[in-house]
Design a protein around this motif. Sequence first.
Motif, PDB file in Angstrom:
ATOM      1  N   ILE A 175     -33.815 -86.420 -14.063  1.00  0.00           N
ATOM      2  CA  ILE A 175     -33.655 -85.288 -14.994  1.00  0.00           C
ATOM      3  C   ILE A 175     -32.187 -85.048 -15.369  1.00  0.00           C
ATOM      4  CG2 ILE A 175     -33.602 -83.488 -13.193  1.00  0.00           C
ATOM      5  CD1 ILE A 175     -35.239 -83.197 -16.668  1.00  0.00           C
ATOM      6  N   THR A 176     -31.272 -85.262 -14.431  1.00  0.00           N
ATOM      7  CA  THR A 176     -29.875 -84.970 -14.760  1.00  0.00           C
ATOM      8  C   THR A 176     -29.267 -86.011 -15.700  1.00  0.00           C
ATOM      9  OG1 THR A 176     -29.133 -86.063 -12.737  1.00  0.00           O
ATOM     10  CG2 THR A 176     -29.432 -83.661 -12.645  1.00  0.00           C
ATOM     11  N   ALA A 177     -29.973 -87.136 -15.885  1.00  0.00           N
ATOM     12  CA  ALA A 177     -29.524 -88.147 -16.860  1.00  0.00           C
ATOM     13  C   ALA A 177     -30.328 -88.049 -18.161  1.00  0.00           C
ATOM     14  CB  ALA A 177     -29.664 -89.545 -16.255  1.00  0.00           C
ATOM     15  N   THR A 178     -31.167 -87.023 -18.254  1.00  0.00           N
ATOM     16  CA  THR A 178     -32.050 -86.856 -19.415  1.00  0.00           C
ATOM     17  C   THR A 178     -31.473 -85.795 -20.346  1.00  0.00           C
ATOM     18  OG1 THR A 178     -33.983 -87.424 -18.084  1.00  0.00           O
ATOM     19  CG2 THR A 178     -34.392 -86.177 -20.114  1.00  0.00           C
ATOM     20  N   THR A 179     -31.531 -86.036 -21.642  1.00  0.00           N
ATOM     21  CA  THR A 179     -31.153 -85.011 -22.614  1.00  0.00           C
ATOM     22  C   THR A 179     -32.259 -84.910 -23.658  1.00  0.00           C
ATOM     23  OG1 THR A 179     -29.993 -86.513 -24.137  1.00  0.00           O
ATOM     24  CG2 THR A 179     -28.700 -85.557 -22.319  1.00  0.00           C
TER      25      THR A 179
ATOM     26  N   ALA B  87     -24.858 -76.047 -29.785  1.00  0.00           N
ATOM     27  CA  ALA B  87     -24.751 -77.182 -30.710  1.00  0.00           C
ATOM     28  C   ALA B  87     -25.064 -78.497 -30.000  1.00  0.00           C
ATOM     29  CB  ALA B  87     -23.337 -77.232 -31.297  1.00  0.00           C
ATOM     30  N   GLN B  88     -25.226 -78.423 -28.652  1.00  0.00           N
ATOM     31  CA  GLN B  88     -25.458 -79.647 -27.868  1.00  0.00           C
ATOM     32  C   GLN B  88     -26.941 -79.922 -27.677  1.00  0.00           C
ATOM     33  OE1 GLN B  88     -23.427 -78.855 -24.107  1.00  0.00           O
ATOM     34  NE2 GLN B  88     -21.920 -80.375 -24.730  1.00  0.00           N
ATOM     35  N   ARG B  89     -27.238 -81.159 -27.271  1.00  0.00           N
ATOM     36  CA  ARG B  89     -28.587 -81.468 -26.816  1.00  0.00           C
ATOM     37  C   ARG B  89     -28.857 -80.677 -25.533  1.00  0.00           C
ATOM     38  NH1 ARG B  89     -30.700 -86.296 -28.855  1.00  0.00           N
ATOM     39  NH2 ARG B  89     -31.723 -86.796 -26.874  1.00  0.00           N
ATOM     40  N   VAL B  90     -30.141 -80.499 -25.187  1.00  0.00           N
ATOM     41  CA  VAL B  90     -30.479 -79.778 -23.959  1.00  0.00           C
ATOM     42  C   VAL B  90     -30.145 -80.677 -22.770  1.00  0.00           C
ATOM     43  CG1 VAL B  90     -32.303 -78.611 -22.666  1.00  0.00           C
ATOM     44  CG2 VAL B  90     -32.350 -78.592 -25.179  1.00  0.00           C
ATOM     45  N   LEU B  91     -29.390 -80.109 -21.822  1.00  0.00           N
ATOM     46  CA  LEU B  91     -28.943 -80.841 -20.633  1.00  0.00           C
ATOM     47  C   LEU B  91     -29.537 -80.173 -19.389  1.00  0.00           C
ATOM     48  CD1 LEU B  91     -25.145 -80.864 -21.600  1.00  0.00           C
ATOM     49  CD2 LEU B  91     -26.775 -82.742 -21.965  1.00  0.00           C
TER      50      LEU B  91
ATOM     51  N   ASP C  39     -34.546 -90.491 -22.041  1.00  0.00           N
ATOM     52  CA  ASP C  39     -34.679 -90.764 -20.605  1.00  0.00           C
ATOM     53  C   ASP C  39     -33.782 -91.955 -20.283  1.00  0.00           C
ATOM     54  OD1 ASP C  39     -35.529 -91.393 -18.054  1.00  0.00           O
ATOM     55  OD2 ASP C  39     -37.605 -91.836 -18.618  1.00  0.00           O
ATOM     56  N   ALA C  40     -32.495 -91.665 -20.094  1.00  0.00           N
ATOM     57  CA  ALA C  40     -31.512 -92.746 -19.954  1.00  0.00           C
ATOM     58  C   ALA C  40     -31.807 -93.616 -18.741  1.00  0.00           C
ATOM     59  CB  ALA C  40     -30.107 -92.154 -19.863  1.00  0.00           C
ATOM     60  N   ALA C  41     -32.300 -93.013 -17.660  1.00  0.00           N
ATOM     61  CA  ALA C  41     -32.543 -93.777 -16.429  1.00  0.00           C
ATOM     62  C   ALA C  41     -33.638 -94.820 -16.620  1.00  0.00           C
ATOM     63  CB  ALA C  41     -32.902 -92.824 -15.287  1.00  0.00           C
ATOM     64  N   GLN C  42     -34.536 -94.584 -17.543  1.00  0.00           N
ATOM     65  CA  GLN C  42     -35.602 -95.568 -17.815  1.00  0.00           C
ATOM     66  C   GLN C  42     -35.399 -96.254 -19.165  1.00  0.00           C
ATOM     67  OE1 GLN C  42     -39.420 -94.377 -15.253  1.00  0.00           O
ATOM     68  NE2 GLN C  42     -39.219 -93.074 -17.028  1.00  0.00           N
ATOM     69  N   SER C  43     -34.251 -96.014 -19.771  1.00  0.00           N
ATOM     70  CA  SER C  43     -33.881 -96.662 -21.033  1.00  0.00           C
ATOM     71  C   SER C  43     -34.972 -96.536 -22.091  1.00  0.00           C
ATOM     72  CB  SER C  43     -33.572 -98.153 -20.812  1.00  0.00           C
ATOM     73  OG  SER C  43     -32.541 -98.298 -19.882  1.00  0.00           O
TER      74      SER C  43
END
Length: 297
Positions: free
Chosen positions: A175-179, A202-206, A226-230
């Motif tokens: 989750i912490t690598a997800t936006t 103005a940012q994506r949800v972090l 989902d950056a961790a799962q590309s």
Amino acid sequence: MTTPSAPLTDLPVGISMIDGLGSLPAVAVAHPSATALIYLHGAHVAEWCPTGQLPVLWMSALSRYSTADPLRGGIPLCFPWFGKNATDATLPNHGWARLAEWTLISAESGADAAELTFELTEQSVGVPDGTAPMRLLYVVTVGAELTADLQVINTADRDLTFEEAFHTYVTVGEITATTIGGFENLPYLDRAATPEATGVSAQRVLFGGEHLERIYPMPALIDVDDAAQSRVITVVAPASAQSVIWNPGSVKAADIADFGDDEFTSMVCVEAANVLDGAITLAPGASNHMTTTLAVR
Ligand SMILES: O=P(O)(O)OC[C@H]1O[C@@H](O)[C@H](O)[C@@H](O)[C@@H]1O
């Protein structure tokens, strides 16, 4: 009164009734484009996996599988209210639709997708005064995309007002690598704050591992990176007034009995909703659709 439809007994190839976990009856779909599992309890989509992809929907390892409880994960159907009932705190959170036993009334398998239709009427659920009678039709289309469409038909002789949501749990690698994108510069209601507050960014949800619960106006497209799962999961829901983003974080997760202490790291709820000032009122005989489509890219 609505006459309930007969349960379907003749199923096409690739669609079968099975005993799911807890021996709850479930519809298993094995289509060339995807697999899925939908419990009759709550018409709950518990699994959807497009061919060649990792599963998209998240289920808790601690989910209860009993007719007395909602499932934890997948796509809970919140209806006819969202969250606590406004007038009676003893009524179930998020309404009774996810606790009701739905009937499978149609199943078709086509070249691109399988389509299942579930029905709920006031006779099958025993609704509390003030919300009956009505007929609900829930169409789940299982393919390379997953579409859920909830139709509410007011069969009463007076207006019907309700809230509704697809409380969709999406699985993520971390989750912490997800936006989440789509909500930039949109005003939100922060329901994790005490007292509730409003905000805009103005940012994506972090996500930082803390409780996050925001109600936004529904944008044209939501993307979960989902950056961790590309991979990126997209959600569209054009007939919904709002989207709710929810992750319990470590503290709230520890307070939820059917939610593992560390499970908040692998999920996020990306919900399509008509709640609060987006509640729906239907005249007698009128009907309404709420639809959401999930895809992976
Ligand atoms: O535990 P439930 O009833 O499935 O609800 C899960 C969460 O759903 C969210 O939508 C609510 O805002 C939270 O307050 C709640 O904890």
